[in-house]
Scaffold this motif. Structure first.
Motif, PDB file in Angstrom:
ATOM      1  N   UNK A  21       0.804  -1.226   0.000  1.00  0.00           N
ATOM      2  CA  UNK A  21       0.000   0.000   0.000  1.00  0.00           C
ATOM      3  C   UNK A  21       0.836   1.275   0.000  1.00  0.00           C
ATOM      4  N   UNK A  22       2.095   1.164   0.384  1.00  0.00           N
ATOM      5  CA  UNK A  22       2.926   2.379   0.381  1.00  0.00           C
ATOM      6  C   UNK A  22       3.462   2.702  -1.008  1.00  0.00           C
ATOM      7  N   UNK A  23       3.450   1.726  -1.879  1.00  0.00           N
ATOM      8  CA  UNK A  23       4.044   1.934  -3.202  1.00  0.00           C
ATOM      9  C   UNK A  23       3.042   2.543  -4.171  1.00  0.00           C
ATOM     10  N   UNK A  24       2.793   3.825  -3.966  1.00  0.00           N
ATOM     11  CA  UNK A  24       1.859   4.518  -4.859  1.00  0.00           C
ATOM     12  C   UNK A  24       2.612   5.618  -5.605  1.00  0.00           C
ATOM     13  N   UNK A  30      19.449  -2.175  -8.476  1.00  0.00           N
ATOM     14  CA  UNK A  30      18.719  -2.620  -7.279  1.00  0.00           C
ATOM     15  C   UNK A  30      18.289  -1.432  -6.422  1.00  0.00           C
ATOM     16  N   UNK A  31      17.055  -1.463  -5.960  1.00  0.00           N
ATOM     17  CA  UNK A  31      16.576  -0.470  -5.000  1.00  0.00           C
ATOM     18  C   UNK A  31      16.328   0.910  -5.573  1.00  0.00           C
ATOM     19  N   UNK A  32      16.150   1.007  -6.879  1.00  0.00           N
ATOM     20  CA  UNK A  32      15.936   2.330  -7.461  1.00  0.00           C
ATOM     21  C   UNK A  32      14.464   2.634  -7.723  1.00  0.00           C
ATOM     22  N   UNK A  33      13.589   1.698  -7.346  1.00  0.00           N
ATOM     23  CA  UNK A  33      12.160   2.028  -7.427  1.00  0.00           C
ATOM     24  C   UNK A  33      11.361   1.315  -8.514  1.00  0.00           C
ATOM     25  N   UNK A  34      11.902   0.259  -9.081  1.00  0.00           N
ATOM     26  CA  UNK A  34      11.161  -0.467 -10.127  1.00  0.00           C
ATOM     27  C   UNK A  34       9.886  -1.092  -9.568  1.00  0.00           C
ATOM     28  N   UNK A  35      10.062  -1.822  -8.477  1.00  0.00           N
ATOM     29  CA  UNK A  35       8.897  -2.489  -7.894  1.00  0.00           C
ATOM     30  C   UNK A  35       7.882  -1.455  -7.400  1.00  0.00           C
ATOM     31  N   UNK A  36       8.388  -0.393  -6.828  1.00  0.00           N
ATOM     32  CA  UNK A  36       7.503   0.679  -6.374  1.00  0.00           C
ATOM     33  C   UNK A  36       6.649   1.199  -7.538  1.00  0.00           C
ATOM     34  N   UNK A  37       7.277   1.483  -8.655  1.00  0.00           N
ATOM     35  CA  UNK A  37       6.523   2.004  -9.794  1.00  0.00           C
ATOM     36  C   UNK A  37       5.535   0.986 -10.341  1.00  0.00           C
TER      37      UNK A  37
END
Ligand code: ADP
Ligand code: MG
Length: 464
Positions: free
Chosen positions: A131-134, A171-178
């Motif tokens: 839910x935080x990955x918006x 790694x950790x640059x926001x792919x999954x978040x996006x």
């Protein structure tokens, strides 16, 4: 028992058929598709089956109806037809609700059912979303603005825009978040759109399991019925030939039907090894957007946003310190800040530069230790195809001098070594030589995009 002329139903026949279906299609397909089917009645040689949703009806009709019909005919020769309808909940007298047609007739009119929206499509397939990955929680800066804009466009478009959207970055640059942000946005805008988000590993795993259960047909169909397919970390599929092939077919089928695909990977399509050329060019055929390594400004922005959400005041000096020191990956940056704030809250102190230095010692040291100058020299030499010994040799030819300057530049950027220390590691050169190298590389990066890309690629490789 008489059959055929009235609604007498023999459940034992259906039970035996279900047992057969379970053997033939495997446990998981059985559970998903066969078990929910109920036997409603039998009239004039027609068996009536019901399923809870229209989607299931379509599915069962396409995948299982023929087999069910054949099994039933062998159980009971009086059965001529099998129909599959959507259970209406209440007895529905309209003619459409009891279609007396061949089960394979997909066009049979069935009233729209609200049930479909109640069961999110692919809920058992799709991974859950954080839910935080918006989009609202994604901090945009130079290094990620393009990927962000592309993701936003895909999420907001009613028509397929870029297909596939391929997001890549370290790694950790926001792919999954996006990716989660895209899925959230689509689900919110249009809950009817069927979105599946999953990791490539999960895709592989499901495929292998389907192979084992001899159930690849329904495996394929599950994917081919989606509106938006999102697969995270597709580099995992590289080298796994069977999965790759399956992925390729699924991919093509979806693209041909105008469905949206979103993929992520840690490398660009051209840099993923061990994938076939067909797949590679297909991956790159839509929009490829990369997330560049973070800049100081972006890291600071992320820390600002994160500090606000943690509700502990963090002095600007501490944020700057972290943004300077923890450069490789946003996850670690966030982790460091969380640690400081948690500490402050637990022991009732304040977040300060001293506590930061103290608490994060291990993390900061690990960062320094992680990358040696030797490692930088080796990777740069490999990249430019020169000998490692030329990093310290006296040769001045540009083919070796330029890579050497790049390596010095990277040593300055990525380690905490001083200019004299770097000079010594490069065959005892003077610190002014190192300084000159740094300036030269910066200048070239500004003027020559190909060169800038080389440097960026090396940076990313070394940071991971
Ligand atoms: P990746 O999938 O590229 O390895 P993630 O998407 O998992 O990286 O990101 C790692 C962490 O960093 C997550 O907690 C994510 O929310 C956060 N993050 C990365 N980039 C940003 C950004 N631009 N704004 C806010 N948070 C970010
Ligand atoms: Mg990820």
């Amino acid at each position: 028992m008489t059959r055929g002329d009235h609604g007498a139903v023999d459940h034992s026949e259906w039970d035996r058929i279900k047992t057969r279906l379970k053997k033939e299609f495997g446990d998981s397909a059985f559970k998903s598709w066969v078990k929910p089917i109920t036997l409603d009645g039998m009239k004039n040689g027609e068996v009536e089956l019901a399923v809870p949703t229209r989607f299931m009806r379509d599915w069962v009709v396409t995948h299982y109806a023929d087999r069910i019909r054949a099994l039933w005919a062998s159980e009971n020769p009086a059965v001529k037809r099998v129909s599959i309808k959507v259970a209406t909940g209440a007895p529905a007298p309209q003619p459409q609700a009891s279609p007396i047609q061949r089960a394979s007739a997909l066009s049979m009119p069935v009233p729209p059912t609200p049930q479909r929206a109640a069961v999110p499509f692919g809920s058992e397939l799709s991974a859950s979303l954080d839910p935080r990955y918006t989009f609202a929680n994604f901090v945009v800066g130079k290094p990620n603005e393009f990927a962000y804009a592309a993701a936003k466009r895909v999420a907001e478009a009613d028509e397929v825009s870029f297909n596939p959207l391929f997001l890549y970055g370290g790694v950790g640059l926001g792919k999954t978040h996006l990716m989660h942000a895209i899925a959230w946005e689509i689900r919110q805008r249009n809950p009817q759109r069927r979105v599946i988000y999953m990791s490539a590993e999960k895709f592989m795993y499901s495929f292998v399991r389907a192979l084992r259960n001899q159930d690849t047909v329904s495996f394929k169909e599950q994917f081919r019925a989606v509106d938006v397919l999102m697969i995270d970390d597709v580099q995992f599929i590289a080298g796994k030939d069977a999965t790759q092939e399956e992925f390729f077919h699924t991919f093509n089928a979806l693209v041909d039907q105008g469905r949206q695909i979103v993929l992520s990977a840690d490398k660009s399509p051209s840099n993923i090894e061990e994938i076939g050329d067909r797949l590679r060019s297909r991956l790159a055929s839509g929009l490829v957007a990369d997330l560049h390594p973070t800049t100081f400004e972006l890291r600071l922005g992320i820390l600002d946003a994160k500090a606000d959400s943690l509700g502990t005041p963090v002095p600007p000096k501490v944020k700057e310190f972290l943004a300077h020191k923890i450069t490789s990956n946003v996850r670690e940056l966030e982790g460091a800040l969380t640690r400081l704030c948690a500490h402050a809250q637990l022991v009732g102190g304040e977040v300060s530069l001293e506590t930061a230095q103290d608490l994060l010692q291990d993390l900061l040291r690990a960062h320094d230790r992680k990358l040696t100058m030797e490692e930088i020299q080796r990777r740069v030499a490999e990249h430019f195809k020169i000998r490692l010994s030329d990093m310290s040799s006296a040769r001045r030819a540009r083919v070796v001098a330029r890579p050497r300057q790049v390596a010095m530049y990277l040593a300055k950027q990525l380690t905490s070594r001083s200019l004299p220390e770097i000079g010594r590691a490069f065959g005892g050169r003077d610190h002014t030589t190192v300084m000159h190298a740094v300036r030269k590389v910066e200048e070239l990066c500004r003027d020559d995009t190909a060169f800038a890309e080389d440097v960026e690629l090396l940076t990313r490789m070394l940071e991971n």
